[in-house]
Design a protein around this motif. Structure first.
Motif, PDB file in Angstrom:
ATOM      1  N   LEU A  68      11.840  14.360   1.262  1.00  0.00           N
ATOM      2  CA  LEU A  68      11.421  14.078   2.632  1.00  0.00           C
ATOM      3  C   LEU A  68      10.305  13.042   2.578  1.00  0.00           C
ATOM      4  N   LYS A  69      10.607  11.823   3.012  1.00  0.00           N
ATOM      5  CA  LYS A  69       9.631  10.731   2.967  1.00  0.00           C
ATOM      6  C   LYS A  69       8.832  10.731   4.263  1.00  0.00           C
ATOM      7  N   ILE A  70       7.518  10.975   4.161  1.00  0.00           N
ATOM      8  CA  ILE A  70       6.709  11.155   5.365  1.00  0.00           C
ATOM      9  C   ILE A  70       5.922   9.911   5.756  1.00  0.00           C
ATOM     10  N   ALA A  71       5.955   8.883   4.930  1.00  0.00           N
ATOM     11  CA  ALA A  71       5.209   7.660   5.239  1.00  0.00           C
ATOM     12  C   ALA A  71       5.774   6.509   4.423  1.00  0.00           C
ATOM     13  N   GLU A  72       5.434   5.304   4.849  1.00  0.00           N
ATOM     14  CA  GLU A  72       5.762   4.092   4.096  1.00  0.00           C
ATOM     15  C   GLU A  72       4.461   3.345   3.808  1.00  0.00           C
ATOM     16  N   GLY A  73       4.492   2.525   2.762  1.00  0.00           N
ATOM     17  CA  GLY A  73       3.385   1.622   2.500  1.00  0.00           C
ATOM     18  C   GLY A  73       2.165   2.287   1.890  1.00  0.00           C
ATOM     19  N   CYS A  74       1.127   1.485   1.699  1.00  0.00           N
ATOM     20  CA  CYS A  74      -0.099   1.962   1.060  1.00  0.00           C
ATOM     21  C   CYS A  74      -1.255   1.032   1.414  1.00  0.00           C
ATOM     22  N   ASN A  75      -2.419   1.632   1.689  1.00  0.00           N
ATOM     23  CA  ASN A  75      -3.625   0.855   1.991  1.00  0.00           C
ATOM     24  C   ASN A  75      -4.638   0.871   0.854  1.00  0.00           C
ATOM     25  N   ARG A  76      -4.292   1.428  -0.278  1.00  0.00           N
ATOM     26  CA  ARG A  76      -5.283   1.628  -1.335  1.00  0.00           C
ATOM     27  C   ARG A  76      -5.579   0.358  -2.128  1.00  0.00           C
ATOM     28  N   PHE A  77      -4.571  -0.457  -2.369  1.00  0.00           N
ATOM     29  CA  PHE A  77      -4.727  -1.729  -3.083  1.00  0.00           C
ATOM     30  C   PHE A  77      -5.392  -1.555  -4.446  1.00  0.00           C
ATOM     31  N   CYS A  78      -4.883  -0.620  -5.236  1.00  0.00           N
ATOM     32  CA  CYS A  78      -5.343  -0.495  -6.612  1.00  0.00           C
ATOM     33  C   CYS A  78      -5.068  -1.800  -7.354  1.00  0.00           C
ATOM     34  N   ALA A  79      -5.905  -2.112  -8.307  1.00  0.00           N
ATOM     35  CA  ALA A  79      -5.864  -3.430  -8.937  1.00  0.00           C
ATOM     36  C   ALA A  79      -4.534  -3.741  -9.605  1.00  0.00           C
ATOM     37  N   PHE A  80      -3.881  -2.708 -10.152  1.00  0.00           N
ATOM     38  CA  PHE A  80      -2.682  -2.922 -10.956  1.00  0.00           C
ATOM     39  C   PHE A  80      -1.389  -2.854 -10.162  1.00  0.00           C
ATOM     40  N   CYS A  81      -1.445  -2.441  -8.902  1.00  0.00           N
ATOM     41  CA  CYS A  81      -0.244  -2.000  -8.194  1.00  0.00           C
ATOM     42  C   CYS A  81       0.274  -3.039  -7.211  1.00  0.00           C
ATOM     43  N   ALA A  82       1.585  -3.288  -7.280  1.00  0.00           N
ATOM     44  CA  ALA A  82       2.235  -4.246  -6.383  1.00  0.00           C
ATOM     45  C   ALA A  82       2.861  -3.585  -5.157  1.00  0.00           C
ATOM     46  N   ILE A  83       2.794  -2.254  -5.066  1.00  0.00           N
ATOM     47  CA  ILE A  83       3.480  -1.558  -3.976  1.00  0.00           C
ATOM     48  C   ILE A  83       3.057  -2.066  -2.600  1.00  0.00           C
ATOM     49  N   PRO A  84       1.745  -2.247  -2.312  1.00  0.00           N
ATOM     50  CA  PRO A  84       1.395  -2.757  -0.980  1.00  0.00           C
ATOM     51  C   PRO A  84       1.975  -4.142  -0.695  1.00  0.00           C
ATOM     52  N   LEU A  85       2.189  -4.937  -1.748  1.00  0.00           N
ATOM     53  CA  LEU A  85       2.785  -6.267  -1.556  1.00  0.00           C
ATOM     54  C   LEU A  85       4.250  -6.157  -1.165  1.00  0.00           C
ATOM     55  N   ILE A  86       4.880  -5.045  -1.530  1.00  0.00           N
ATOM     56  CA  ILE A  86       6.301  -4.849  -1.241  1.00  0.00           C
ATOM     57  C   ILE A  86       6.504  -4.108   0.076  1.00  0.00           C
ATOM     58  N   THR A  87       5.757  -3.023   0.245  1.00  0.00           N
ATOM     59  CA  THR A  87       6.016  -2.117   1.370  1.00  0.00           C
ATOM     60  C   THR A  87       5.102  -2.342   2.564  1.00  0.00           C
ATOM     61  N   GLY A  88       4.007  -3.082   2.373  1.00  0.00           N
ATOM     62  CA  GLY A  88       3.089  -3.317   3.477  1.00  0.00           C
ATOM     63  C   GLY A  88       2.082  -2.191   3.647  1.00  0.00           C
ATOM     64  N   ARG A  89       1.420  -2.203   4.793  1.00  0.00           N
ATOM     65  CA  ARG A  89       0.359  -1.249   5.079  1.00  0.00           C
ATOM     66  C   ARG A  89       0.919   0.159   5.290  1.00  0.00           C
ATOM     67  N   PHE A  90       0.047   1.150   5.105  1.00  0.00           N
ATOM     68  CA  PHE A  90       0.440   2.543   5.238  1.00  0.00           C
ATOM     69  C   PHE A  90       0.821   2.864   6.680  1.00  0.00           C
ATOM     70  N   LYS A  91       1.942   3.560   6.827  1.00  0.00           N
ATOM     71  CA  LYS A  91       2.394   3.950   8.164  1.00  0.00           C
ATOM     72  C   LYS A  91       2.995   5.353   8.102  1.00  0.00           C
ATOM     73  N   SER A  92       2.341   6.292   8.769  1.00  0.00           N
ATOM     74  CA  SER A  92       2.827   7.669   8.827  1.00  0.00           C
ATOM     75  C   SER A  92       4.016   7.769   9.772  1.00  0.00           C
ATOM     76  N   ARG A  93       4.978   8.591   9.408  1.00  0.00           N
ATOM     77  CA  ARG A  93       6.052   8.916  10.340  1.00  0.00           C
ATOM     78  C   ARG A  93       5.579  10.004  11.294  1.00  0.00           C
ATOM     79  N   PRO A  94       5.996   9.980  12.537  1.00  0.00           N
ATOM     80  CA  PRO A  94       5.541  11.001  13.492  1.00  0.00           C
ATOM     81  C   PRO A  94       5.933  12.404  13.041  1.00  0.00           C
ATOM     82  N   GLU A  95       5.036  13.352  13.282  1.00  0.00           N
ATOM     83  CA  GLU A  95       5.280  14.731  12.884  1.00  0.00           C
ATOM     84  C   GLU A  95       6.538  15.288  13.533  1.00  0.00           C
ATOM     85  N   SER A  96       6.729  15.017  14.813  1.00  0.00           N
ATOM     86  CA  SER A  96       7.897  15.562  15.520  1.00  0.00           C
ATOM     87  C   SER A  96       9.197  15.043  14.918  1.00  0.00           C
ATOM     88  N   GLU A  97       9.207  13.784  14.511  1.00  0.00           N
ATOM     89  CA  GLU A  97      10.403  13.200  13.889  1.00  0.00           C
ATOM     90  C   GLU A  97      10.694  13.880  12.554  1.00  0.00           C
TER      91      GLU A  97
END
Length: 431
Positions: free
Chosen positions: A140-169
């Motif tokens: 169950l994927k509850i969010a996309e992206g990441c705002n942490r910007f760790c030095a080694f990680c390319a994930i924010p460059l791929i997925t963009g900023r952190f975005k939570s999925r709505p709880e009701s959804e």
């Protein structure tokens, strides 16, 4: 004329698998026969959902594309399409290097892909999924992206900023999946700790998990990929109070040396990490922690590596994975640090770290001998049934090999007596 079969190949992590399952559902609604990773049939349309996280994963993605392009050239398949992280990040270069690919799509271009394949212009995105795992568990994927910007990680460059999925959804999706027979939910995100911060500035993971635990039919909830800085400690109270929230937390720590943590931009110190782990274990007796660590980050000398080794000796993680640092284009580390540690040193440190963990794991596994553990059965093999406890996530954690004495049903729970322990497996019987 019947439509050609669409065969999706998924590479990388469980988050990619969830994306594939949504695309499969959309294709089926569009009238296609869509399958997942089945042997190639003549005339298939292949969609490759790629990973672009680290060097080995990128290489696997490229090799897979080349493999299916060769099948296309041989006339074994009809077309090849590529989606996912690799094409999200490197689309322009890939289009130039691999012109025979019939279409390139980003990580979130689900509707565009399905529209192009089906010729329908009114494709809509829905939370419906076709489960590709054994039917009793899912992710169950509850969010996309990441705002942490760790030095080694390319994930924010791929997925963009952190975005939570709505709880009701998410609750609606859980109910839908329970209706399909799912009992076990492995909750995933790039950063579980931040769930809800982008909604109203508050950490909503404890509230969300509490609500999921209320859904009738949810037997197990397991949490993956928390971040140690700004950790929502109240989630441990939910875990302690809810019997269907597994006593398990996957929290990637990466390192223990303060100088390396600072260079990694992890926003936490070793002492703060030790206090956090102590508090987590205090609130949830019997907690099993899974973590991921890294060797060979720029600046890691023998002293910093020995700090990491001592940290692992002291913390005695129940589950641990590790990998050697690999420089990723455009990350903070790639721009600011020289990757000067030879690969053989990175690998030697990795081997030492995992050898230490193997011994710790064996000792902790041996403590389970003689106990009877609630176990879900995943599959049947020639000599054993294969199951897992609440402390074992699919694919990455130890399994229980259950001797065949009575007939067991995959997807059902049984009490298994543990007779023997290996570093990464248990052997048990039904008594």
């Amino acid at each position: 004329m019947p439509r050609k079969r669409i065969n999706i190949i998924t590479l990388g992590c469980s988050k990619n698998l969830v994306d594939t399952e949504r695309v499969l559902s959309m294709l089926m609604h569009a009238g296609y026969k869509a399958v997942h990773q089945e042997p190639v049939k003549k005339g298939d349309i292949i969609v490759i959902n790629t990973c672009g996280f680290i060097g080995d994963a990128k290489e696997e993605s490229i090799n897979t594309i080349l493999e299916y392009l060769q099948c296309k050239e041989n006339g074994d398949i009809d077309r090849v399409y590529v989606m996912g992280c690799l094409s999200q990040r490197y689309r322009a270069e890939l289009e130039h290097e691999l012109p025979d690919v019939d279409g390139w799509y980003g990580k979130f271009s689900f509707t565009e892909l399905v529209s192009d394949l089906s010729g329908c212009s009114n494709v809509t995105l829905t939370p419906e999924r076709v489960i590709t795992t054994p039917p009793h568990y899912t992710y169950l994927k509850i969010a996309e992206g990441c705002n942490r910007f760790c030095a080694f990680c390319a994930i924010p460059l791929i997925t963009g900023r952190f975005k939570s999925r709505p709880e009701s959804e998410l609750i609606d999706e859980v109910r839908m999946l329970v209706d399909k027979g799912v009992k076990e939910f492995n909750v995933i995100a790039q950063d579980l700790s931040s769930y809800g911060l982008d909604i109203d500035g508050s950490m909503k993971l404890p509230e969300l998990i509490d609500r999921i635990a209320d859904v009738n039919g949810v037997e197990w909830i397991r949490l993956h990929y928390a971040y140690p800085a700004q950790f929502p400690i109240d989630i441990m109270d939910v875990m302690a109070s809810r019997t269907n929230v597994c006593n398990y937390m996957d929290i990637a720590l990466q390192h223990a040396s303060d100088s390396i943590l600072k260079k990694m931009r992890r926003h936490i110190t070793q002492e703060e990490t030790r206090r956090l782990i102590g508090e987590m274990r205090r609130r949830v007796p019997g907690l099993h922690l899974r973590t991921t660590l890294m060797t060979g980050f720029p600046g890691e000398g023998e002293q910093e590596f020995e700090e990491l080794m001592q940290f692992v000796r002291d913390m005695r993680f129940e589950r641990m994975g590790a990998f050697a640092y690999c420089e990723e284009n455009d990350t903070y580390a790639a721009r600011n640090y020289e990757d000067t540690i030879p690969q053989e040193i990175k690998q030697a440190r990795l081997d030492r770290l995992m050898s230490l963990q193997e011994q710790i794991s064996l000792e902790l596994q041996q403590e389970k001998v003689g106990r009877t553990l609630r176990t879900i059965i995943d599959r049947e093999e020639d000599d054993y049934y294969i199951g897992r406890t609440e402390w074992d996530s699919p694919e990455v954690d130890p399994e229980i090999l259950i001797k065949k004495s009575v007939r067991l049903t995959p997807g059902e729970f049984y009490d298994v007596h543990i007779d023997e322990a290996l570093p990464f497996e248990l052997i048990g019987t039904i008594r």
